[in-house]
Design an enzyme around this catalytic site. Structure first.
Site, PDB file in Angstrom:
ATOM      1  N   ILE A 139      30.997 100.709 -32.476  1.00  0.00           N
ATOM      2  CA  ILE A 139      29.777  99.910 -32.287  1.00  0.00           C
ATOM      3  C   ILE A 139      28.540 100.796 -32.499  1.00  0.00           C
ATOM      4  O   ILE A 139      28.656 102.014 -32.619  1.00  0.00           O
ATOM      5  CB  ILE A 139      29.733  99.276 -30.884  1.00  0.00           C
ATOM      6  CG1 ILE A 139      29.748 100.367 -29.797  1.00  0.00           C
ATOM      7  CG2 ILE A 139      30.912  98.309 -30.693  1.00  0.00           C
ATOM      8  CD1 ILE A 139      29.593  99.855 -28.376  1.00  0.00           C
ATOM      9  N   GLU A 143      34.707 101.003 -19.685  1.00  0.00           N
ATOM     10  CA  GLU A 143      33.361 101.137 -19.143  1.00  0.00           C
ATOM     11  C   GLU A 143      32.548  99.892 -19.507  1.00  0.00           C
ATOM     12  O   GLU A 143      33.006  99.032 -20.247  1.00  0.00           O
ATOM     13  CB  GLU A 143      32.691 102.403 -19.692  1.00  0.00           C
ATOM     14  CG  GLU A 143      33.431 103.688 -19.356  1.00  0.00           C
ATOM     15  CD  GLU A 143      32.803 104.923 -19.990  1.00  0.00           C
ATOM     16  OE1 GLU A 143      31.672 104.811 -20.512  1.00  0.00           O
ATOM     17  OE2 GLU A 143      33.449 105.980 -19.965  1.00  0.00           O
ATOM     18  N   HIS A 156      36.320 100.629 -25.392  1.00  0.00           N
ATOM     19  CA  HIS A 156      35.741 101.705 -24.584  1.00  0.00           C
ATOM     20  C   HIS A 156      34.687 101.162 -23.631  1.00  0.00           C
ATOM     21  O   HIS A 156      34.716 101.403 -22.425  1.00  0.00           O
ATOM     22  CB  HIS A 156      35.135 102.800 -25.477  1.00  0.00           C
ATOM     23  CG  HIS A 156      34.753 104.025 -24.720  1.00  0.00           C
ATOM     24  ND1 HIS A 156      33.610 104.094 -23.932  1.00  0.00           N
ATOM     25  CD2 HIS A 156      35.361 105.221 -24.599  1.00  0.00           C
ATOM     26  CE1 HIS A 156      33.546 105.285 -23.367  1.00  0.00           C
ATOM     27  NE2 HIS A 156      34.591 105.986 -23.753  1.00  0.00           N
TER      28      HIS A 156
END
Length: 249
Positions: free
Chosen positions: A84, A162, A135
């Site tokens: 990303i 996260e 992630h």
């Protein structure tokens, strides 16, 4: 004119993950761009320190660019293998300072729909619901995972280590999964520490053990995305777009 592509990954301390997930992406780019050299760089300073402690060195994005300019390279393009437009991707774009930088793997709507199709195919191979671990981040780009969730088929679920999309937020909903049968897989370039520990580790708080404790039938598929030919070719397509335009994506 000396031409080069700097393939910039987050990095890993696991040699098998590097060999199986990072090098294949670099090799695909090398095959697609025979007129360009391929240079590696990693953005994780923590991984760099761990590698340095065992006598290994991988350049970061700034070190690679400085060296290439010293060596007279004039046509330099960056191909980040990040998922990303988060902090690591922004680090590459800032160092590039106007040089071509390709888009991350999950960027526009076409990327999200492509990934949804890829994951749906993996779920079909498994014959059960696929739960993927992203992630996640406290960066605004964490919204990309929410956008991906919107286009995922019913047999693919997503949570993150996260950020806002934690496993706890979907646990109750997973109870409706047929047969409570799940395959766990990382939605990351490599199957590294997060995949081996947070996803499939032996600790009580690993996703595998949390789900087993709730009565799920759990399998693990510890394959990083970089090992998949479809992903390798997606990075090639992104690299071609930016090398042809000469602009940051």
């Amino acid at each position: 004119m000396k031409k080069v592509i700097v393939v910039v990954s987050f990095g890993t301390t696991h040699a098998d993950a590097e060999a199986g997930c990072i090098r294949p992406v670099e090799a695909a780019l090398a095959a697609a761009f025979p007129d360009r050299e391929i240079c590696r760089a990693w953005t994780s300073r923590i991984i760099a320190r761990r590698l340095a402690a065992r006598g290994e060195h991988v350049e970061n994005e700034a070190e690679a660019l400085a060296r290439l300019r010293r060596e007279g390279y004039e046509d330099i393009a960056f191909v980040p293998t990040h998922m990303i437009r988060g902090q690591e991707y922004e680090r590459v774009a800032a160092v590039a300072d106007g040089l071509p930088v390709s888009a991350p793997l999950l960027d526009d709507q076409a990327d999200l729909e492509w990934m949804a199709g890829l994951l749906d195919g993996i779920a079909a191979e498994e014959g059960r619901t696929l739960l993927v671990m992203g992630h996640g981040t406290d960066h605004v780009a964490d919204a990309t995972y929410a956008r991906l969730r919107e286009v995922l088929p019913d047999r693919v679920k997503l949570a993150c280590v996260e950020g806002r999309h934690a496993l706890e937020g979907i646990l109750d909903g997973l109870e409706a999964v047929p047969g409570k049968a799940l395959t766990l897989m990382p939605l990351m370039l490599v199957a590294g520490d997060h995949a081996r520990n947070d996803l499939a580790g032996d600790a009580p708080d690993s996703w595998k053990n949390i789900l087993l404790a709730r009565g799920f039938d759990v399998r693990t598929r510890l394959t990083g995305l970089g090992a998949l030919e479809a992903v390798q070719q997606r990075f090639v397509e992104k690299a071609k777009a930016v090398c042809e335009s000469g602009k940051q994506e």
